[in-house]
Design an enzyme around this catalytic site. Structure first.
Site, PDB file in Angstrom:
ATOM      1  N   HIS D  17      50.481  50.047  40.859  1.00 43.64           N
ATOM      2  CA  HIS D  17      51.057  49.035  39.965  1.00 43.64           C
ATOM      3  C   HIS D  17      52.533  49.324  39.713  1.00 43.64           C
ATOM      4  O   HIS D  17      53.366  48.426  39.702  1.00 43.64           O
ATOM      5  CB  HIS D  17      50.330  49.027  38.604  1.00 43.64           C
ATOM      6  CG  HIS D  17      48.898  48.591  38.671  1.00 43.64           C
ATOM      7  ND1 HIS D  17      47.887  49.296  38.065  1.00 43.64           N
ATOM      8  CD2 HIS D  17      48.299  47.526  39.259  1.00 43.64           C
ATOM      9  CE1 HIS D  17      46.736  48.683  38.263  1.00 43.64           C
ATOM     10  NE2 HIS D  17      46.954  47.604  38.996  1.00 43.64           N
ATOM     11  N   LYS D  41      34.030  40.255  30.198  1.00 45.20           N
ATOM     12  CA  LYS D  41      34.136  41.346  31.162  1.00 45.20           C
ATOM     13  C   LYS D  41      34.100  42.680  30.433  1.00 45.20           C
ATOM     14  O   LYS D  41      34.574  42.796  29.302  1.00 45.20           O
ATOM     15  CB  LYS D  41      35.468  41.191  31.898  1.00 45.20           C
ATOM     16  CG  LYS D  41      35.535  41.870  33.258  1.00 45.20           C
ATOM     17  CD  LYS D  41      36.822  41.470  33.986  1.00 45.20           C
ATOM     18  CE  LYS D  41      37.263  42.532  34.963  1.00 45.20           C
ATOM     19  NZ  LYS D  41      38.562  42.174  35.603  1.00 45.20           N
ATOM     20  N   ARG D  90      47.234  44.896  49.646  1.00 45.17           N
ATOM     21  CA  ARG D  90      46.972  46.189  50.277  1.00 45.17           C
ATOM     22  C   ARG D  90      46.406  46.061  51.676  1.00 45.17           C
ATOM     23  O   ARG D  90      46.740  46.798  52.571  1.00 45.17           O
ATOM     24  CB  ARG D  90      46.006  47.009  49.412  1.00 45.17           C
ATOM     25  CG  ARG D  90      46.683  47.618  48.210  1.00 45.17           C
ATOM     26  CD  ARG D  90      45.674  48.106  47.227  1.00 45.17           C
ATOM     27  NE  ARG D  90      44.773  46.999  46.889  1.00 45.17           N
ATOM     28  CZ  ARG D  90      43.854  47.034  45.952  1.00 45.17           C
ATOM     29  NH1 ARG D  90      43.686  48.126  45.260  1.00 45.17           N
ATOM     30  NH2 ARG D  90      43.093  45.988  45.705  1.00 45.17           N
ATOM     31  N   SER D 128      42.489  50.362  40.789  1.00 47.12           N
ATOM     32  CA  SER D 128      41.924  50.785  39.506  1.00 47.12           C
ATOM     33  C   SER D 128      40.433  51.057  39.654  1.00 47.12           C
ATOM     34  O   SER D 128      39.897  51.996  39.053  1.00 47.12           O
ATOM     35  CB  SER D 128      42.160  49.712  38.441  1.00 47.12           C
ATOM     36  OG  SER D 128      43.533  49.605  38.168  1.00 47.12           O
TER      37      SER D 128
END
Lengths: 157, 157, 157, 157, 157, 157
Positions: D17, D41, D90, D128
């Protein structure tokens, strides 16, 4: 001054390229649309033709101009003091290729940064390669290229 | 009458192509296996040879016939009144390419539809490109091509 | 009689689903849009709501009807004498998943065939998952779902 | 004033990040690192903890600040007058997902633009999700997260 | 005796290749780095040059040696009694290609096994193709190739 | 002594897993098929059942044994002195995930190496997830799992 380089063959320039240019304009002070000439590569349209079309497109925008170079893109970027490359991503196949190239340019270009935009749905099936195939087959490319290109191609064929 | 066009180079026709033909037959009234000739492209097997092999395969089925064309696939489709193209998908790399081509054909072919089948596991590693490499290396292609092709190749090499 | 099954959760039905239905209609004698109920899965809209929306869509076409099932899709296909499943492919990630499922259905469904269409560019970013996220965020889904769904959602929220 | 929004859960913020934030800074006048709160969530670290870590990171840069929002990202972007989202890519799997989301945001966000950077090789395996798995397994995450996060986690476990 | 064959063009050998060799060494009794010569293919560096560089690399390790072959890789593998091929995977695009080739070699090579390593992040953007492009553009390849290759290239250009 | 760890949930063990075990055996002195227990995860079959099936499979081979662990795979690998993990790759989606995990394990596992095999075509559509779905739907999994698993499942349902 933030200068972005948009490198390519532009053989020919397409509506997909133009979408990318328009999306880059608000982010940079100047956008250079740079035709890379590779003497070992064969092009469908000659350099003069490609320059003329790119020029016609650039002239519609402030702060967008035509560039020309041979050799490595990062060397030309250095020459014109650009620290940014801009590239479009159409699909996952594009991704792996562009990832490799951008990492490479970052290393040999001393930190040069590549900024990516993902093609809008209506442009994601357009590539110069495909436009050339349609032209060879005498198909209609009006939905894929700017008017300048379309008119000249239609007149010639 | 629903006519499907299965376009390709068929250089040479493989068991993967045949699987696709057999899966398309029940869906259409006629399947045209159409060899596209591109004068700028080099083929391993000449046109007569490829025609002969495709013909041998087509003759085993009712309602499957050989076609021949030059130029854009969509123009030939129009000529033979086919509104459907059929294509096989072997892997994710195939997918991005075929997605682009099918969207393009849909636009320049005035709504022509492409119907896809995913290759069966036992055929998903077969391509004409790979078969040609094995042939050049004088390897055994009996598991990849129909008997007609295999016999002639074995006899010649 | 060629019957195609279009299985899904339809939670809710989207314009992407409808595009697929319309493209399947000319290929089959009947298309069954079948809501699969999985008792272990949580749905955003209850079954009655989803049935009502799918029904509203189906009623616009001849030869398209609503189906309901529990358990394996291939068992229901057998029950309604359908030998074809239809599925849409939006991107390469979809591809690997759908390839696995279709090969599996072919094995456990005794030869059942899956016919694929690649989503049109304007629908390739639409999924029920994303539509639900927009609904939860009280965003405007009018470009993603049929009018029946949109009106009811707008009225409720 | 060009404002970029970097939305995420930051559960926890990682070196990946931070790389993205540092690459976005020269392109924008302000970068808002915005933690999206989704009441449905479950997070590993509570909101106060995540805010504190993001804040510690933001405070190292001029023109980078913490944001907080609920609901759709595009609504928050409008509220803070940001016309740009920034996202990292990514790998090819990320690509298809991010393509869908960015096209969607462009439509429901009235032209909001997403600018992408491709992760540098040394960060492309960090997420993460993976950092949380290592933390649960009491592994060493010092190579994946900023010092502030690492120290607190080490102290607690 | 477990012998692994590492086939390639090595035009030129890169740090990515060397990483792979070093990771294969502990698993096998012997590793043969085999240059495949295809008479129809054009190479940037001639065979003598490529052999000399591969040899220089091999000589640094016990149990690693240079090989040379024409035709199918599986035939050469049989000749040198190797039942294993080793290959590197850099990204998802590599994967689909290597999957096809390995399944093919398994069939025509009577059970020959391909063992894969995934490139380390710092090598995943290196390929001989890209190194050649940098060399043609007179860029610095010191981070991509072993010292022997770098010194000779720098001296010549 | 070269020890390979094959980590997984084995919920249940499939023919795809067994293919991988058999391909790893000739490369290593010992293969440990290790069931990772994650207390936060829900399994379809309980640990005793999964252990019993994995044990039944392992007992058919010399040098293959059952392992059990909690927490990070690399910690268990260290404990049993294994420097190698083995993993199968079925498709490009698997690839990106496994690439991330293997790079991560290499870092937190102090150089632990992951060796990959690409699934054979006949196994590339098999996963425990899919087998569980078929079992829930009371379908026939005889082509996907070893006899021991199949018999017990058939007896119970």
């Amino acid at each position: 001054m933030k200068i972005a380089l948009f490198p390519g063959s532009f053989d020919p320039i397409t509506l997909g390229h133009i979408d990318l240019i328009e999306r880059a304009i608000p982010l940079f002070d100047k956008v250079i649309v740079a035709i890379g000439q590779n003497t070992q590569k064969q092009y469908h349209f000659d350099l003069e033709q490609r320059k003329s079309w790119v020029n016609a497109v650039c002239s519609k925008y402030d702060n967008v101009e035509l560039g020309l170079y041979q050799g490595l893109t990062v060397n030309y970027a250095k020459e014109v003091q650009s620290h940014y490359l801009i590239r479009g991503l159409r699909n996952a196949s594009d991704f792996d290729y562009e990832k490799t190239i951008s990492q490479l340019n970052n290393i040999i270009g001393e930190g040069i940064e590549t900024v990516f935009f993902i093609s809008k749905p209506k442009y994601s099936h357009i590539s110069s390669t495909i436009v050339r195939e349609i032209i060879k087959g005498k198909g209609n490319v009006s939905e894929f290229v700017p008017d300048e290109v379309y008119e000249q191609i239609s007149a010639n064929y």
